[in-house]
Scaffold this active site. Sequence first.
Site, PDB file in Angstrom:
ATOM      1  N   SER A   1       0.737  -1.109  -0.355  1.00 17.10           N
ATOM      2  CA  SER A   1       0.000  -0.286  -0.167  1.00 17.10           C
ATOM      3  C   SER A   1       0.845   1.197  -0.154  1.00 17.10           C
ATOM      4  O   SER A   1       1.528   1.256   0.521  1.00 17.10           O
ATOM      5  CB  SER A   1      -0.855   0.043   1.350  1.00 17.10           C
ATOM      6  OG  SER A   1      -1.124   1.062   1.005  1.00 17.10           O
TER       7      SER A   1
ATOM      8  N   TYR B   1      -1.816  -1.021  10.624  1.00 16.65           N
ATOM      9  CA  TYR B   1      -2.489  -1.943  10.347  1.00 16.65           C
ATOM     10  C   TYR B   1      -1.365  -1.468   8.918  1.00 16.65           C
ATOM     11  O   TYR B   1      -0.577  -1.949   7.669  1.00 16.65           O
ATOM     12  CB  TYR B   1      -3.977  -1.618   9.022  1.00 16.65           C
ATOM     13  CG  TYR B   1      -3.433  -1.316   7.723  1.00 16.65           C
ATOM     14  CD1 TYR B   1      -3.740  -2.644   7.014  1.00 16.65           C
ATOM     15  CD2 TYR B   1      -3.054  -0.355   6.209  1.00 16.65           C
ATOM     16  CE1 TYR B   1      -3.570  -2.767   5.348  1.00 16.65           C
ATOM     17  CE2 TYR B   1      -3.692  -0.148   5.072  1.00 16.65           C
ATOM     18  CZ  TYR B   1      -3.896  -2.006   3.979  1.00 16.65           C
ATOM     19  OH  TYR B   1      -3.508  -1.817   2.902  1.00 16.65           O
TER      20      TYR B   1
ATOM     21  N   LYS C   1       1.814  -4.288   6.442  1.00 14.94           N
ATOM     22  CA  LYS C   1       2.412  -3.981   5.349  1.00 14.94           C
ATOM     23  C   LYS C   1       3.743  -3.405   4.699  1.00 14.94           C
ATOM     24  O   LYS C   1       4.212  -4.668   3.926  1.00 14.94           O
ATOM     25  CB  LYS C   1       1.329  -2.704   4.237  1.00 14.94           C
ATOM     26  CG  LYS C   1       0.253  -3.023   4.418  1.00 14.94           C
ATOM     27  CD  LYS C   1       0.012  -4.187   3.806  1.00 14.94           C
ATOM     28  CE  LYS C   1      -1.870  -4.549   2.663  1.00 14.94           C
ATOM     29  NZ  LYS C   1      -2.382  -6.279   3.109  1.00 14.94           N
TER      30      LYS C   1
HETATM   31  P1  NAD Z   1     -11.472  -6.801   0.995  1.00 15.13           P
HETATM   32  O1  NAD Z   1     -11.171  -7.230   2.615  1.00 15.13           O
HETATM   33  O2  NAD Z   1     -11.675  -6.783  -0.740  1.00 15.13           O
HETATM   34  O3  NAD Z   1     -10.147  -8.589   0.378  1.00 15.13           O
HETATM   35  C1  NAD Z   1      -9.382  -9.343   1.184  1.00 15.13           C
HETATM   36  C2  NAD Z   1     -10.114 -10.485   1.200  1.00 15.13           C
HETATM   37  O4  NAD Z   1      -9.190 -11.348   2.112  1.00 15.13           O
HETATM   38  C3  NAD Z   1     -11.692 -10.810   1.783  1.00 15.13           C
HETATM   39  O5  NAD Z   1     -12.569 -10.952   0.625  1.00 15.13           O
HETATM   40  C4  NAD Z   1     -11.390 -11.676   3.170  1.00 15.13           C
HETATM   41  O6  NAD Z   1     -11.977 -12.594   3.238  1.00 15.13           O
HETATM   42  C5  NAD Z   1      -9.621 -12.382   2.880  1.00 15.13           C
HETATM   43  N1  NAD Z   1      -9.260 -12.293   3.545  1.00 15.13           N
HETATM   44  C6  NAD Z   1      -8.075 -11.583   4.974  1.00 15.13           C
HETATM   45  N2  NAD Z   1      -7.782 -12.589   6.144  1.00 15.13           N
HETATM   46  C7  NAD Z   1      -7.895 -14.210   5.434  1.00 15.13           C
HETATM   47  C8  NAD Z   1      -6.912 -14.900   5.560  1.00 15.13           C
HETATM   48  N3  NAD Z   1      -6.132 -14.589   7.241  1.00 15.13           N
HETATM   49  N4  NAD Z   1      -7.246 -16.336   4.673  1.00 15.13           N
HETATM   50  C9  NAD Z   1      -8.524 -16.246   3.527  1.00 15.13           C
HETATM   51  N5  NAD Z   1      -8.695 -15.266   3.795  1.00 15.13           N
HETATM   52  C10 NAD Z   1      -8.745 -13.782   3.956  1.00 15.13           C
HETATM   53  O7  NAD Z   1     -10.251  -5.842   0.527  1.00 15.13           O
HETATM   54  P2  NAD Z   1      -9.167  -5.887  -0.820  1.00 15.13           P
HETATM   55  O8  NAD Z   1      -9.766  -3.645  -0.872  1.00 15.13           O
HETATM   56  O9  NAD Z   1      -9.514  -6.300  -2.681  1.00 15.13           O
HETATM   57  O10 NAD Z   1      -8.038  -5.143  -0.230  1.00 15.13           O
HETATM   58  C11 NAD Z   1      -7.215  -6.409  -0.627  1.00 15.13           C
HETATM   59  C12 NAD Z   1      -5.866  -6.515  -0.191  1.00 15.13           C
HETATM   60  O11 NAD Z   1      -4.926  -4.997  -1.285  1.00 15.13           O
HETATM   61  C13 NAD Z   1      -5.371  -6.156   1.097  1.00 15.13           C
HETATM   62  O12 NAD Z   1      -4.500  -6.469   1.463  1.00 15.13           O
HETATM   63  C14 NAD Z   1      -5.658  -4.507   1.505  1.00 15.13           C
HETATM   64  O13 NAD Z   1      -4.694  -4.622   2.488  1.00 15.13           O
HETATM   65  C15 NAD Z   1      -4.485  -4.306   0.106  1.00 15.13           C
HETATM   66  N6  NAD Z   1      -4.835  -2.825  -0.194  1.00 15.13           N
HETATM   67  C16 NAD Z   1      -6.390  -2.516   0.165  1.00 15.13           C
HETATM   68  C17 NAD Z   1      -6.129  -1.023  -0.728  1.00 15.13           C
HETATM   69  C18 NAD Z   1      -7.589  -0.233  -0.410  1.00 15.13           C
HETATM   70  O14 NAD Z   1      -7.623   0.573  -0.606  1.00 15.13           O
HETATM   71  N7  NAD Z   1      -8.409  -0.916  -0.983  1.00 15.13           N
HETATM   72  C19 NAD Z   1      -5.359  -0.084  -0.710  1.00 15.13           C
HETATM   73  C20 NAD Z   1      -3.879  -0.740  -0.558  1.00 15.13           C
HETATM   74  C21 NAD Z   1      -3.745  -2.207  -0.401  1.00 15.13           C
HETATM   75  N1  UFG Z   2     -12.266  11.551   3.319  1.00 14.75           N
HETATM   76  C1  UFG Z   2     -14.065  12.504   3.384  1.00 14.75           C
HETATM   77  N2  UFG Z   2     -14.538  12.299   4.321  1.00 14.75           N
HETATM   78  C2  UFG Z   2     -14.916  10.552   4.631  1.00 14.75           C
HETATM   79  C3  UFG Z   2     -14.053   9.708   4.241  1.00 14.75           C
HETATM   80  C4  UFG Z   2     -12.442   9.912   3.392  1.00 14.75           C
HETATM   81  O1  UFG Z   2     -13.109  13.545   3.591  1.00 14.75           O
HETATM   82  O2  UFG Z   2     -16.419  10.060   4.524  1.00 14.75           O
HETATM   83  C5  UFG Z   2     -11.329  11.829   2.862  1.00 14.75           C
HETATM   84  C6  UFG Z   2      -9.926  11.958   3.526  1.00 14.75           C
HETATM   85  O3  UFG Z   2      -9.720  12.432   4.236  1.00 14.75           O
HETATM   86  C7  UFG Z   2      -8.974  12.193   2.385  1.00 14.75           C
HETATM   87  C8  UFG Z   2      -9.832  11.423   1.334  1.00 14.75           C
HETATM   88  O4  UFG Z   2     -10.983  11.558   1.579  1.00 14.75           O
HETATM   89  O5  UFG Z   2      -8.563  13.069   2.325  1.00 14.75           O
HETATM   90  C9  UFG Z   2      -9.096   9.833   1.500  1.00 14.75           C
HETATM   91  O6  UFG Z   2      -9.494   8.861   2.005  1.00 14.75           O
HETATM   92  P1  UFG Z   2      -9.711   7.692   2.297  1.00 14.75           P
HETATM   93  O7  UFG Z   2     -10.151   6.718   3.428  1.00 14.75           O
HETATM   94  O8  UFG Z   2     -10.949   6.675   0.740  1.00 14.75           O
HETATM   95  O9  UFG Z   2      -8.394   6.114   1.801  1.00 14.75           O
HETATM   96  P2  UFG Z   2      -7.321   7.039   2.486  1.00 14.75           P
HETATM   97  O10 UFG Z   2      -5.903   7.834   1.751  1.00 14.75           O
HETATM   98  O11 UFG Z   2      -7.022   7.841   3.813  1.00 14.75           O
HETATM   99  O12 UFG Z   2      -6.472   5.559   2.587  1.00 14.75           O
HETATM  100  C10 UFG Z   2      -6.813   4.922   1.978  1.00 14.75           C
HETATM  101  C11 UFG Z   2      -6.983   3.112   2.165  1.00 14.75           C
HETATM  102  C12 UFG Z   2      -5.686   2.765   2.801  1.00 14.75           C
HETATM  103  C13 UFG Z   2      -4.380   2.674   1.835  1.00 14.75           C
HETATM  104  C14 UFG Z   2      -4.417   4.344   1.668  1.00 14.75           C
HETATM  105  C15 UFG Z   2      -3.244   4.077   0.545  1.00 14.75           C
HETATM  106  O13 UFG Z   2      -8.189   2.922   3.082  1.00 14.75           O
HETATM  107  O14 UFG Z   2      -6.146   1.624   3.653  1.00 14.75           O
HETATM  108  O15 UFG Z   2      -5.561   4.359   1.292  1.00 14.75           O
HETATM  109  O16 UFG Z   2      -3.036   5.047  -0.280  1.00 14.75           O
HETATM  110  F1  UFG Z   2      -3.299   2.206   2.820  1.00 14.75           F
END
Ligand code: NAD
Ligand code: UFG
Length: 331
Positions: free
Chosen positions: A124, A148, A152
């Site tokens: 991330s 969290y 990572k």
């Molecule tokens: P998500 O929660 O939709 O998907 C994660 C999946 O992993 C889920 O289906 C959950 O059931 C499964 N899971 C969790 N722990 C498990 C375990 N121990 N064994 C088997 N399954 C398990 O999340 P996502 O948004 O698809 O994110 C996927 C990956 O990308 C995650 O590692 C997350 O940290 C990373 N990531 C997400 C974002 C974001 O903004 N969505 C940003 C940066 C990184």
């Molecule tokens: N924001 C609002 N109102 C809301 C939600 C978010 O104003 O209700 C703003 C936040 O302050 C930020 C922007 O919208 O400025 C984006 O916020 P998000 O919560 O959508 O995303 P973040 O950038 O905070 O975090 C996300 C994921 C993290 C990941 C990161 C990587 O949630 O897991 O992106 O860049 F690590």
Amino acid sequence: MNILVTGGAGYIGSHTCIALLEAGHSVIIADNLCNSKREMIGKIMDIADKEVTFYEIDVSSAEAVNIIFENYKVDGIIHFAGLKAVGESVEKPLNYYYNNIVSTMVLAKVCQKYGVNRLVFSSSATVYGNNKVPFVETMDLLPTTNPYGETKAISERILTDIAIANPAYSVSLLRYFNPVGAHESGLIGEAPNGIPNNLMPYVTQVAKGKLEKLRIFGNDYPTVDGTGVRDYIHVVDLAEGHVAALENLTEGVHVYNLGTGKGTSVLELVKAFEEANAIEVPYEIVDRRPGDIASCYADASKAKRELGWTAKRDLLSMCRDAWQFEKKYKE
Ligand code: NAD
Ligand code: UFG
């Protein structure tokens, strides 16, 4: 290739399974469904019109993961499985450290046991902390503000050390920026449990009338209009980035930013959403959210240079696809 996709029933994983199937790979999904639903597996198969194999297992259990490798010849792993709610990680740090780090170690160990050398890991942009934008892969990682983010950074470190010690390993660490949007079919997308933490699902739920108004966290940041700036990337572009990373894996450890390279403020996103969907999103400005940084966007040139991958979909299509999914989605 036969690809094991951990967390394949989740938001990014499900879109990536479709991209893998469309690129001609076979997919085995391992997911314990702690943050997803079983019906996702059927939807992936419907959209791609191909079969996948599904194991409902916890990937932090070596015993459970071993069974997959006994039954299938796995050529590579994309490891998405993990817990991802920043706020929850502060309340329940042990759950996050255990789930996210043990699962990474279990998979690395199983790879050694069965001679699987290709691994792609979901990292991330949060690992850059409060570095100066744009974030470049060569920057020193700064401490993150929550457990969290630490999981990572630690997982990246573990996989890097393993690859250094085993030169046959090919590891790709993908640092995602802010994935939003949904598959163009509107059948799969982001469906968080409870009240969303992230901006786009909050906006779509306000537009739908499920939530009253968006709260914008601060308008006094040193940005274009005072609201936070992020690099929003269409989840299908992100999914295609995984296929590119997998197909271009070479020995060693490689780190790639997967972002568009373009920063968008909260107000700009709200405006784009209203324009794309001809719908109003009421909002109010409230205090900053603790732990937020002002700006976060990628230097995305390395992925373009080395993987031949670049994000293609613009902000309007992200907003359109997110809204199309929200309209169709029933809990
Ligand atoms: P998500 O929660 O939709 O998907 C994660 C999946 O992993 C889920 O289906 C959950 O059931 C499964 N899971 C969790 N722990 C498990 C375990 N121990 N064994 C088997 N399954 C398990 O999340 P996502 O948004 O698809 O994110 C996927 C990956 O990308 C995650 O590692 C997350 O940290 C990373 N990531 C997400 C974002 C974001 O903004 N969505 C940003 C940066 C990184
Ligand atoms: N924001 C609002 N109102 C809301 C939600 C978010 O104003 O209700 C703003 C936040 O302050 C930020 C922007 O919208 O400025 C984006 O916020 P998000 O919560 O959508 O995303 P973040 O950038 O905070 O975090 C996300 C994921 C993290 C990941 C990161 C990587 O949630 O897991 O992106 O860049 F690590």
